[in-house]
Design an enzyme around this catalytic site. Structure first.
Site, short mmCIF file in Angstrom:
data_model
loop_
_atom_site.label_atom_id
_atom_site.label_comp_id
_atom_site.label_asym_id
_atom_site.label_seq_id
_atom_site.Cartn_x
_atom_site.Cartn_y
_atom_site.Cartn_z
N GLU A 1 22.41 41.52 -2.94
CA GLU A 1 22.34 42.18 -1.63
C GLU A 1 23.74 42.47 -1.10
OE1 GLU A 1 20.85 39.43 -2.62
OE2 GLU A 1 18.91 39.09 -1.66
N CYS B 1 22.74 35.95 2.24
CA CYS B 1 22.30 37.35 2.18
C CYS B 1 21.41 37.73 3.36
CB CYS B 1 21.58 37.61 0.87
SG CYS B 1 22.71 37.53 -0.52
N THR C 1 12.71 27.48 -43.89
CA THR C 1 13.94 27.56 -43.10
C THR C 1 15.17 26.96 -43.80
OG1 THR C 1 13.37 25.48 -42.04
CG2 THR C 1 12.70 27.50 -40.91
N GLY D 1 16.56 22.16 -36.85
CA GLY D 1 15.76 22.10 -38.07
C GLY D 1 14.31 21.74 -37.72
N1 LIG Z 1 16.58 28.49 -40.49
C1 LIG Z 1 16.86 28.06 -39.28
O1 LIG Z 1 16.56 28.73 -38.27
C2 LIG Z 1 17.55 26.74 -39.13
C3 LIG Z 1 18.14 26.41 -37.90
C4 LIG Z 1 18.77 25.17 -37.79
C5 LIG Z 1 18.78 24.30 -38.87
N2 LIG Z 1 18.22 24.68 -40.05
C6 LIG Z 1 18.23 23.78 -41.20
O2 LIG Z 1 17.51 22.63 -40.84
C7 LIG Z 1 17.98 21.52 -41.61
C8 LIG Z 1 18.19 20.34 -40.68
O3 LIG Z 1 16.95 20.05 -40.10
P1 LIG Z 1 16.49 18.61 -39.72
O4 LIG Z 1 15.06 18.75 -39.37
O5 LIG Z 1 16.93 17.65 -40.78
O6 LIG Z 1 17.40 18.27 -38.47
P2 LIG Z 1 17.30 18.67 -36.89
O7 LIG Z 1 15.92 19.02 -36.52
O8 LIG Z 1 18.37 19.64 -36.61
O9 LIG Z 1 17.70 17.28 -36.24
C9 LIG Z 1 16.78 16.24 -36.31
C10 LIG Z 1 17.43 14.96 -35.90
O10 LIG Z 1 17.73 14.98 -34.51
C11 LIG Z 1 17.73 13.64 -34.03
N3 LIG Z 1 16.92 13.51 -32.84
C12 LIG Z 1 17.28 12.81 -31.73
N4 LIG Z 1 16.33 12.82 -30.84
C13 LIG Z 1 15.31 13.53 -31.36
C14 LIG Z 1 14.02 13.87 -30.87
N5 LIG Z 1 13.59 13.48 -29.67
N6 LIG Z 1 13.22 14.58 -31.67
C15 LIG Z 1 13.64 15.00 -32.88
N7 LIG Z 1 14.85 14.71 -33.39
C16 LIG Z 1 15.70 13.98 -32.62
C17 LIG Z 1 17.13 12.79 -35.14
O11 LIG Z 1 18.20 12.13 -35.79
P3 LIG Z 1 18.64 10.67 -35.24
O12 LIG Z 1 17.42 9.84 -35.33
O13 LIG Z 1 19.75 10.27 -36.11
O14 LIG Z 1 19.05 10.92 -33.84
C18 LIG Z 1 16.52 13.78 -36.09
O15 LIG Z 1 16.49 13.38 -37.42
C19 LIG Z 1 19.25 21.96 -42.26
O16 LIG Z 1 18.98 22.21 -43.62
C20 LIG Z 1 19.58 23.26 -41.57
O17 LIG Z 1 20.26 24.13 -42.44
C21 LIG Z 1 17.60 25.87 -40.20
#
Ligand SMILES: NC(=O)c1ccc[n+]([C@@H]2O[C@H](COP(=O)([O-])OP(=O)(O)OC[C@H]3O[C@@H](n4cnc5c(N)ncnc54)[C@H](OP(=O)(O)O)[C@@H]3O)[C@@H](O)[C@H]2O)c1
Length: 393
Positions: free
Chosen positions: A61, A98, A175, A321
């Site tokens: 505004e 505003c 992914t 992930g």
């Molecule tokens: N294609 C895509 O769009 C894409 C995007 C991103 C990643 N990626 C791929 O995904 C893979 C990694 O995935 P990921 O599933 O292993 O890891 P993530 O989903 O990125 O992280 C998961 C971790 O976060 C921590 N965390 C803390 N609080 C949480 C909660 N409330 N809920 C869930 N997790 C929590 C946990 O570790 P702690 O228990 O140690 O805290 C858990 O193991 C890699 O290969 C990456 O390249 C792909």
């Protein structure tokens, strides 16, 4: 809240449509304020228009009044179209409110699209105007304005950010390879589009699993010039969920500040916490809750989202992930989803989009409503909104 009147004219609709259109100029820069648009008309002609400027000031505004005055117009007797209720002094610490500016300008009529649920306004802007004798009509193109301002409205009315989940996958929904490798599934055009999603977001959220696997920076870079003012967007706050502070000190996300790690209270006293803080990383403790029977407790995502809202985060982009994607979805926190599907096949041994606990009934599946599909380079871009999760009976 005022009742929507039923007698808006075709001109009213055209002017509000224009206000909604110019509001887009603030989409990437106005945060944490809502990106509002405003049009001022007199004798059937537009004499001023404006949108919320960088960092939220001036408001739309004020910008529209300034433009009208700069062109030599007297706004006395004019009509103002604004996509959100004008603010009041209580809500602002910078500049004039505003609704006061509109009073000073002797505007005679205000058409607003939406009531502002923000506690500092919440009807007081409209009241300020009506009590001074100005005709106020609220509700014109309210649905369109609510869609445009959904992230701000989420924080103001639900006390949590709007949560958008981005995922890049092969056509068979994978992914990452089983070994964690995922660079690159989608083509360059899709990856540039992700930078635009980051520019729009106030925060980008990931899990420590992605930090360890990909070492992402999660900043926006090389933005396409087609999106108005996107290149002026502030960098999003980078947020990591990391229960045991496994984030390496030399991780890209720990460099340059603007990073927040959620962890446990116990970890805050650790030597690693001190090292991260010395790098400029902010740490915040949140409680752990047991989400699945026989699984370790996880950081409470509801508390995380509430805390982000307190930090004035309107829109969170989840780039994680399958583990965190599933946790955010199952907590009922995902509002919309942008999926990039590449014309590749990675096979059932590769990782999926959501590591959900196995479902035993089709009644339990998550329903999406696809709102847009388009090609982006060689990939498909799908935008979908998530239907509200069913409550456990
Ligand atoms: N294609 C895509 O769009 C894409 C995007 C991103 C990643 N990626 C791929 O995904 C893979 C990694 O995935 P990921 O599933 O292993 O890891 P993530 O989903 O990125 O992280 C998961 C971790 O976060 C921590 N965390 C803390 N609080 C949480 C909660 N409330 N809920 C869930 N997790 C929590 C946990 O570790 P702690 O228990 O140690 O805290 C858990 O193991 C890699 O290969 C990456 O390249 C792909």
């Amino acid at each position: 809240m005022l009742n929507p009147p039923l007698n808006f004219t075709a001109t009213d609709y055209a002017m509000m449509a224009r206000a909604l259109q110019i509001a887009e100029g603030g989409r990437y820069i106005a945060k944490p304020n809502p990106h509002v648009g405003c049009v001022i008309t007199k004798y059937g002609k537009i004499i001023g228009e404006g949108f919320t400027q960088a960092g939220g000031r001036p408001h739309a505004e004020a910008a529209a009044l300034a433009q009208a005055r700069a062109a030599g117009h007297d706004c006395g007797g004019a009509t103002v179209y604004t996509t959100l209720e004008p603010c009041v002094q209580h809500a602002t610490s910078r500049g004039d409110a505003c609704s006061d500016l509109l009073l000073e300008a002797r505007i005679s009529r205000v058409c607003s699209a939406l009531h502002d649920p923000f506690h500092g306004v919440d009807g007081r802007g409209h009241h300020n105007l009506t009590s001074a004798g100005i005709k106020v009509e609220c509700g014109l193109m309210g649905d369109q304005a609510a869609a445009q301002l959904q992230a701000f409205l989420s924080r103001a009315s639900r006390n949590r950010p709007w949560v958008r989940l981005k995922v890049a996958a092969s056509l068979d929904g994978r992914t990452a390879l089983a070994n964690g490798e995922s660079k690159w599934i989608t083509g360059e055009a899709a990856r540039r589009d992700v930078h635009l999603l980051r520019a729009e977001a106030c925060a980008v959220l990931t899990g420590v699993g992605t930090v360890l696997a990909d070492n992402p920076t999660l900043t926006h870079r090389n933005l396409p010039a087609t999106a108005v003012n996107a290149h002026r967007a502030p960098q999003p706050l980078r947020v990591v969920l990391d229960t045991n502070l496994r984030t390496p000190l030399d991780a890209a996300i720990c460099q340059g500040g603007n990073t927040l790690i959620y962890t446990t209270l116990a970890q805050l006293a650790s030597a690693k916490a001190a090292q991260l803080q010395a790098l400029g990383v902010q740490l915040q403790a949140v409680p752990e809750i047991t989400v699945r029977p026989n699984s370790p407790p996880m950081l409470d995502l509801q508390v995380v989202m509430h805390d982000l809202a307190q930090r004035r985060i309107n829109l969170v982009l989840v780039e994680a992930g399958a583990i965190l994607n599933a946790a955010v979805l199952q907590a009922g926190l995902v509002d919309d989803l942008v999926a990039y599907l590449a014309p590749t096949l990675m096979g059932s041994g590769a990782r999926g989009m959501f590591a959900l606990t196995p479902l035993h009934s089709m009644a339990d599946i998550t329903n999406l409503k696809i709102t847009e599909t388009r090609m982006i380079g060689r990939d498909w871009r799908i935008h979908a909104v998530v239907s509200p999760m069913k409550k456990a009976s």
